[in-house]
Design a protein around this motif. Structure first.
Motif, PDB file in Angstrom:
ATOM      1  N   ILE A  66       0.908  -0.935   0.255  1.00  0.00           N
ATOM      2  CA  ILE A  66       0.010   0.020  -0.130  1.00  0.00           C
ATOM      3  C   ILE A  66       0.914   1.279  -0.007  1.00  0.00           C
ATOM      4  N   TYR A  67       0.845   2.039  -1.046  1.00  0.00           N
ATOM      5  CA  TYR A  67       1.686   3.260  -1.168  1.00  0.00           C
ATOM      6  C   TYR A  67       0.884   4.289  -1.923  1.00  0.00           C
ATOM      7  N   VAL A  68       0.236   5.195  -1.138  1.00  0.00           N
ATOM      8  CA  VAL A  68      -0.227   6.267  -1.750  1.00  0.00           C
ATOM      9  C   VAL A  68       0.371   7.684  -1.206  1.00  0.00           C
ATOM     10  N   ALA A  69       1.103   8.306  -2.054  1.00  0.00           N
ATOM     11  CA  ALA A  69       2.092   9.401  -1.473  1.00  0.00           C
ATOM     12  C   ALA A  69       1.249  10.381  -0.661  1.00  0.00           C
ATOM     13  N   ARG A  70      -0.016  10.657  -0.792  1.00  0.00           N
ATOM     14  CA  ARG A  70      -0.758  11.722  -0.214  1.00  0.00           C
ATOM     15  C   ARG A  70      -0.953  11.075   1.345  1.00  0.00           C
ATOM     16  N   LYS A  71      -0.957  10.000   1.647  1.00  0.00           N
ATOM     17  CA  LYS A  71      -1.401   9.423   3.029  1.00  0.00           C
ATOM     18  C   LYS A  71      -0.364   8.998   3.745  1.00  0.00           C
ATOM     19  N   SER A  72      -0.408   8.995   4.995  1.00  0.00           N
ATOM     20  CA  SER A  72       0.595   8.676   6.040  1.00  0.00           C
ATOM     21  C   SER A  72       0.573   7.371   6.693  1.00  0.00           C
ATOM     22  N   ASN A  73      -0.410   6.675   6.475  1.00  0.00           N
ATOM     23  CA  ASN A  73      -0.597   5.478   6.864  1.00  0.00           C
ATOM     24  C   ASN A  73      -0.275   4.104   6.245  1.00  0.00           C
ATOM     25  N   ASN A  74       0.707   4.384   5.051  1.00  0.00           N
ATOM     26  CA  ASN A  74       0.975   3.268   4.322  1.00  0.00           C
ATOM     27  C   ASN A  74       1.404   2.125   4.935  1.00  0.00           C
ATOM     28  N   GLU A  75       2.390   2.210   5.751  1.00  0.00           N
ATOM     29  CA  GLU A  75       2.825   1.122   6.478  1.00  0.00           C
ATOM     30  C   GLU A  75       2.163   0.326   7.213  1.00  0.00           C
ATOM     31  N   LEU A  76       1.058   1.058   7.955  1.00  0.00           N
ATOM     32  CA  LEU A  76       0.077   0.428   8.659  1.00  0.00           C
ATOM     33  C   LEU A  76      -0.905  -0.385   7.883  1.00  0.00           C
ATOM     34  N   GLU A  77      -1.508   0.316   6.837  1.00  0.00           N
ATOM     35  CA  GLU A  77      -2.187  -0.547   5.650  1.00  0.00           C
ATOM     36  C   GLU A  77      -1.437  -1.785   5.055  1.00  0.00           C
ATOM     37  N   SER A  78      -0.139  -1.509   4.648  1.00  0.00           N
ATOM     38  CA  SER A  78       0.767  -2.691   4.346  1.00  0.00           C
ATOM     39  C   SER A  78       0.806  -3.817   5.265  1.00  0.00           C
ATOM     40  N   ALA A  79       1.252  -3.223   6.667  1.00  0.00           N
ATOM     41  CA  ALA A  79       1.319  -4.410   7.712  1.00  0.00           C
ATOM     42  C   ALA A  79       0.106  -5.071   8.006  1.00  0.00           C
ATOM     43  N   ASN A  80      -1.271  -4.395   7.846  1.00  0.00           N
ATOM     44  CA  ASN A  80      -2.359  -5.190   8.111  1.00  0.00           C
ATOM     45  C   ASN A  80      -2.724  -6.103   6.995  1.00  0.00           C
ATOM     46  N   TRP A  81      -2.379  -5.615   5.758  1.00  0.00           N
ATOM     47  CA  TRP A  81      -2.668  -6.509   4.654  1.00  0.00           C
ATOM     48  C   TRP A  81      -1.863  -7.895   4.801  1.00  0.00           C
ATOM     49  N   ALA A  82      -0.531  -7.738   5.307  1.00  0.00           N
ATOM     50  CA  ALA A  82       0.181  -8.899   5.568  1.00  0.00           C
ATOM     51  C   ALA A  82      -0.405  -9.622   6.738  1.00  0.00           C
ATOM     52  N   LYS A  83      -0.780  -8.994   7.716  1.00  0.00           N
ATOM     53  CA  LYS A  83      -1.577  -9.596   8.920  1.00  0.00           C
ATOM     54  C   LYS A  83      -2.776 -10.184   8.388  1.00  0.00           C
ATOM     55  N   THR A  84      -3.399  -9.996   7.691  1.00  0.00           N
ATOM     56  CA  THR A  84      -4.569 -10.560   7.210  1.00  0.00           C
ATOM     57  C   THR A  84      -4.274 -11.692   6.346  1.00  0.00           C
ATOM     58  N   PHE A  85      -3.398 -11.530   5.513  1.00  0.00           N
ATOM     59  CA  PHE A  85      -3.112 -12.851   4.686  1.00  0.00           C
ATOM     60  C   PHE A  85      -2.381 -14.004   5.467  1.00  0.00           C
ATOM     61  N   LEU A  86      -1.624 -13.670   6.533  1.00  0.00           N
ATOM     62  CA  LEU A  86      -1.119 -14.699   7.370  1.00  0.00           C
ATOM     63  C   LEU A  86      -2.031 -15.254   8.212  1.00  0.00           C
ATOM     64  N   VAL A  87      -3.223 -14.726   8.788  1.00  0.00           N
ATOM     65  CA  VAL A  87      -4.261 -15.083   9.408  1.00  0.00           C
ATOM     66  C   VAL A  87      -5.021 -16.097   8.665  1.00  0.00           C
ATOM     67  N   ASN A  88      -5.179 -15.669   7.338  1.00  0.00           N
ATOM     68  CA  ASN A  88      -6.022 -16.485   6.466  1.00  0.00           C
ATOM     69  C   ASN A  88      -5.303 -17.801   5.910  1.00  0.00           C
ATOM     70  N   ASN A  89      -3.935 -17.818   6.236  1.00  0.00           N
ATOM     71  CA  ASN A  89      -3.246 -18.920   5.913  1.00  0.00           C
ATOM     72  C   ASN A  89      -3.019 -19.724   7.135  1.00  0.00           C
ATOM     73  N   SER A  90      -3.735 -19.419   8.257  1.00  0.00           N
ATOM     74  CA  SER A  90      -3.598 -20.242   9.586  1.00  0.00           C
ATOM     75  C   SER A  90      -1.965 -20.047  10.169  1.00  0.00           C
ATOM     76  N   ALA A  91      -1.347 -18.798  10.015  1.00  0.00           N
ATOM     77  CA  ALA A  91      -0.050 -18.932  10.485  1.00  0.00           C
ATOM     78  C   ALA A  91      -0.201 -18.472  12.277  1.00  0.00           C
ATOM     79  N   GLU A  92       0.797 -19.134  12.913  1.00  0.00           N
ATOM     80  CA  GLU A  92       0.962 -19.003  14.066  1.00  0.00           C
ATOM     81  C   GLU A  92       0.849 -17.536  14.544  1.00  0.00           C
ATOM     82  N   SER A  93       0.212 -17.105  15.714  1.00  0.00           N
ATOM     83  CA  SER A  93      -0.064 -15.714  16.161  1.00  0.00           C
ATOM     84  C   SER A  93       1.342 -15.083  16.182  1.00  0.00           C
TER      85      SER A  93
END
Length: 202
Positions: A72-99
């Motif tokens: 997630i990279y939108v130059a006008r926004k300041s929460n790109n890292e958080l949005e990217s981290a949340n995408w990664a988190k959702t991906f891992l949870v959906n793949n049953s990764a350990e907490s």
């Protein structure tokens, strides 16, 4: 950032193919707004990881974080890292990764905010990889600066210049730009030369 690289990572993580996620990541990194934060950047990061993979504690987690860290990279926004981290988190949870894995990868992506000292070896390696462009050859670094300006072309130059110099000076003010000795020894001197030259040009 090839399908083969993605599938190799998925197999190593013992996940399903997740082809839809690969396609979504590819679409994100090839968006027309991406001039630096593109597939070229991810490819470079993965090449650097290959050189230090043996130094990591959790190589697959570092690689996953690199795939997602600028998803997630939108130059006008300041929460790109958080949005990217949340995408990664959702991906891992959906793949049953350990907490614990989910938490570590989330923190790895968030470390690319570059606003706080790294807390683990893997965070240090990932952040150094992300910043490796600063210590690249002069012509590559100059192209990087041009690409960053294109991503912020909507910002008036006087304001861009002010903010860019502040950011670059922040790196120079650090005792070390690169935390891990591997990257410090290889890139620190060149990075400082590049940054000083860039500030002068700006």
């Amino acid at each position: 950032m090839t399908p083969n690289q993605w599938q190799k990572l998925m197999q190593s993580c013992e996940f399903a193919d997740n082809t839809e996620t690969y396609n979504a990541l590819l679409a994100a990194y090839t968006h027309k707004s991406r001039h630096y934060h593109s597939t070229v950047h991810i490819d470079a990061c993965l090449r650097h990881l290959d050189k230090v993979r043996n130094l990591t504690h959790y190589a697959n987690e570092v690689e996953l974080a690199l795939w997602f860290h600028d998803a997630i990279y939108v130059a006008r926004k300041s929460n790109n890292e958080l949005e990217s981290a949340n995408w990664a988190k959702t991906f891992l949870v959906n793949n049953s990764a350990e907490s614990e894995v989910v938490e570590r990868v989330f923190n790895l992506v968030m470390a690319t905010l570059h606003c706080a000292p790294t807390r683990t070896l893997d965070e240090s390696l990932l952040v150094d990889i992300d910043l490796s462009i600063l210590g690249s050859a002069e012509e590559i670094y100059n192209a990087f600066e041009t690409a960053i300006r294109l991503e912020y072309k909507w910002v008036p130059y006087f304001l861009y210049k002010k903010k860019r110099i502040e950011l670059l000076q922040g790196f120079l003010n650090r005792e070390r730009i690169y935390t891990h000795n591997y990257f410090y020894d290889a890139l620190e001197t060149q990075a400082r030369m590049n940054i000083k030259r860039s500030i002068t040009v700006l």
